[in-house]
Design a protein around this motif. Structure first.
Motif, short mmCIF file in Angstrom:
data_model
loop_
_atom_site.label_atom_id
_atom_site.label_comp_id
_atom_site.label_asym_id
_atom_site.label_seq_id
_atom_site.Cartn_x
_atom_site.Cartn_y
_atom_site.Cartn_z
N PRO A 1 -7.59 1.92 5.19
CA PRO A 1 -8.55 0.83 5.39
C PRO A 1 -7.88 -0.53 5.55
CG PRO A 1 -9.15 2.13 3.47
CD PRO A 1 -7.85 2.66 3.94
N THR A 2 -6.78 -0.75 4.84
CA THR A 2 -6.09 -2.03 4.97
C THR A 2 -5.58 -2.23 6.39
OG1 THR A 2 -5.36 -1.73 2.69
CG2 THR A 2 -4.33 -3.50 3.92
N VAL B 1 -7.00 -4.12 -1.59
CA VAL B 1 -7.61 -2.87 -1.11
C VAL B 1 -6.88 -1.65 -1.67
CG1 VAL B 1 -8.22 -1.54 0.94
CG2 VAL B 1 -8.40 -4.03 0.97
N ARG B 2 -5.56 -1.74 -1.77
CA ARG B 2 -4.68 -0.67 -2.27
C ARG B 2 -4.58 0.53 -1.33
NH1 ARG B 2 -4.91 -0.11 -8.87
NH2 ARG B 2 -4.22 -2.23 -9.29
N ASN B 3 -5.71 0.97 -0.81
CA ASN B 3 -5.71 2.13 0.08
C ASN B 3 -5.16 1.73 1.44
OD1 ASN B 3 -6.32 4.43 1.54
ND2 ASN B 3 -8.23 4.77 0.45
N GLN B 4 -4.18 2.51 1.93
CA GLN B 4 -3.44 2.07 3.10
C GLN B 4 -4.26 2.06 4.40
OE1 GLN B 4 0.26 4.33 4.57
NE2 GLN B 4 1.00 2.44 3.70
N THR C 1 0.83 -1.21 0.00
CA THR C 1 0.00 0.00 0.00
C THR C 1 0.86 1.27 0.00
OG1 THR C 1 -0.23 -0.11 2.41
CG2 THR C 1 -1.99 -1.08 1.12
N ASP C 2 2.07 1.20 0.56
CA ASP C 2 2.98 2.34 0.49
C ASP C 2 3.28 2.70 -0.96
OD1 ASP C 2 3.54 3.48 2.92
OD2 ASP C 2 5.23 2.18 3.39
N PHE D 1 1.33 2.29 -3.57
CA PHE D 1 0.19 2.99 -4.16
C PHE D 1 0.04 4.38 -3.56
CE2 PHE D 1 -1.01 -1.36 -5.28
CZ PHE D 1 -1.35 -1.17 -6.61
N ARG D 2 0.31 4.49 -2.27
CA ARG D 2 0.17 5.77 -1.58
C ARG D 2 1.16 6.80 -2.13
NH1 ARG D 2 1.76 6.62 4.68
NH2 ARG D 2 1.42 8.87 4.78
#
Lengths: 247, 296
Positions: free
Chosen positions: A172-173, A167-170, A76-77, A79-80
């Motif tokens: 919520p994960t 999920v991709r979004n940090q 997720t980092d 994607f962030r």
């Protein structure tokens, strides 16, 4: 594949994020083990199974939790911060990136689990000895605790990568992993026992059983069942990553 | 293609083109005048509508070939029926208002997004099918695609590891863009210009033949813009191909051979700058005529 693995290992080592996770893990293990070792009444921590479960066994849950966060942040980092773009430009075979992240996270995750168990054993033994309690765990118990925690944390690290890839979004994960392990599973399924015996086969409980904490579930079988969850999470992450666009 | 690749050795020079002492550009240090692999100008530019005569060498295969490229999200077409090709040795400006579809086109070209219809090929293949993409194509799509907590050097090293490029090459690229002294600082501390240069260093790691840059001059100081322009010209003169997406017309006008203008997802014009000049039009006039008319 080796090239991607080495790249992912460097990524995990080259920010302070995972050092921070590791420090937090150590802090939590120290705190929880000392708290239980010193505060629980003698009759609750005299038997072998109690000592294993409520003093030393915390290493399994905490090791799994922080390893899962490590795995989740590993993807997720990217994607962030947008580094997923250069990553995929260099390795457009995205499945390779996911698999490399899984192996690298499992490696570091297993270290998390191993050290969590070692610290719990050291600090827990000291706490019990200070109170004059006899420690009823043997060499085999310690070995199982170390190996089981390392295995559970490694598998949970891979689950973290898989979930993060879906999920991709940090936020919520991370919240999802914490909520599942600390709240949903521990309270609703485990302690409260809302759904009967199902709680025994949830992934967090399997992580604990891997270090011998469930008398009715062999550690080897627990690792195998947890590995099935892991395979499902990684497969989902693989599919989500290879099929979806990166904007 | 490999010939051009091997000739792109301007990056191998260890002399810094940047004054690393104070992080300022020093274009006067740009003195690499080794023999250049230069194609005749008429070969480098694919002239639309002009018939090649038998005496001329055959045109090389296009580096980029985009055919009827379309990307829709639901009913909304972000990119619609875009077709173009880029020849080796050219610098092409990709212009259009914000939201016109430039960035989406670049993502489709580089395999980050899948087209709804049509296809995009680089060196005759889909990007995802290239064997060693980092050695063929270098791209900077956003100016800030870095983990702020990672050092510039480690950012490049991770890319180099994945692409199986030597660590020595990382040091050369840091030197080239003048970030050697800042290399161990975390990117969090970098200025926008430094981030642009780090992105460029990452794109150049594999000594690619095609450079795809989205707003590369954004955040650079005037000396930096001058250096970039000189660098891209030299890159193209040695057989490399450059595609620059931008909305800064003045910057593009001084750098590129030809422009493509996109608006509302459709390619509305493709022209060589000298053709525009021949018609007595400035790039700005052409651009505004096409994009403002479309908008109204």
């Amino acid at each position: 594949m080796t090239a991607q693995f080495r790249a992912e290992l460097l990524k995990l080592r080259s920010t302070r994020t995972n050092l921070g996770l590791f420090s937090a893990l150590l802090g939590f293990v120290l705190f929880v083990v000392l708290l239980h070792g010193f505060s629980l009444p003698v009759e609750h921590i005299s038997r072998r199974s109690d000592q294993l479960h409520v003093v030393f066994g915390w290493a399994a849950l905490l090791g799994s939790l922080f390893a899962a966060l490590l795995g989740a942040l590993a993807i997720t980092d990217e994607f962030r911060h947008g580094t997923i773009r250069p990553t995929f430009l260099v390795t457009p075979q995205r499945g390779r990136v996911v698999v490399a992240k899984v192996w690298a996270s499992m490696l570091i995750g297993s270290v998390f689990g191993l050290i969590a168990a070692a610290v719990a054993i050291g600090v827990g033994s000291a706490a019990l000895a200070t109170r004059g309690l006899e420690i009823r765990l043997g060499g085999g118990d310690y070995a199982l605790l170390l190996v089981g925690c390392a295995a559970a944390a490694a598998l949970w690290a891979a689950i973290g990568v898989g979930l993060g890839a879906v999920v991709r979004n940090q936020v919520p994960t991370v919240v999802g992993i914490c909520a599942w392990l600390l709240f949903i599973e521990s309270l609703l399924l485990g302690d409260v026992g809302l759904v009967g015996d199902v709680g025994r086969f949830t992934p967090g409980a399997l992580g604990k059983a891997a270090s011998g904490q469930d008398p009715l579930l062999a550690p080897g079988l627990a690792v195998f069942l947890l590995a099935l969850y892991t395979a499902a999470a990684v497969a989902a992450g693989w599919v989500a990553t290879t099929r979806r666009d990166v904007v | 293609m490999q010939v051009a690749h091997e000739n792109l050795n301007i990056f191998a020079c260890t002399d810094s083109l940047w004054d690393t002492a104070n992080e300022h550009w020093s274009p006067q240090m740009h003195q690499d005048n080794r023999p250049q692999h230069t194609l005749p100008r008429h070969v480098r530019m694919r002239v639309t509508g002009a018939a090649a005569t038998a005496t001329e060498p055959p045109l090389p295969d296009p580096v980029v070939r985009v055919s009827s490229l379309t990307k829709r999200y639901g009913e909304f077409a972000v990119v619609e029926d875009v077709t173009f090709s880029l020849d080796p040795g050219t610098v092409t400006g990709f212009l259009g208002p914000n939201g016109a579809g430039k960035s989406t086109t670049l993502r489709l070209l580089l395999g980050l997004a899948e087209p709804t219809a049509g296809e995009a090929r680089v060196f005759g293949r889909r990007y995802r099918e290239l064997d060693e993409p980092a050695r063929r194509v270098g791209a900077v799509l956003e100016s800030n695609d870095f983990d702020p907590g990672r050092s510039g050097r480690n950012h490049l090293r991770a890319l180099a590891l994945a692409a199986e490029i030597s660590p020595g090459r990382v040091e050369e690229m840091l030197e080239l863009v003048g970030l050697t002294r800042a290399a161990d600082r975390r990117v969090r501390t970098y200025s926008l210009g430094m981030r642009q240069r780090l992105g460029l260093a990452g794109a150049l790691l594999g000594a690619p033949e095609l450079l795809v840059l989205d707003e590369p001059a954004n955040g650079l100081d005037p000396a930096g813009v001058h250096w970039l322009r000189t660098f891209l010209r030299q890159f193209a003169d040695q057989g490399g191909t450059v595609l620059i997406a931008s909305h800064v017309l003045a910057e593009v006008a001084q750098t590129v051979d030809q422009v493509m203008i996109i608006d509302h997802g459709r390619l509305v014009a493709t022209a060589r700058l000298d053709e525009l000049a021949g018609r007595g039009e400035t790039l700005e006039e052409t651009y505004l005529k096409l994009t403002v008319k479309e908008a109204s």
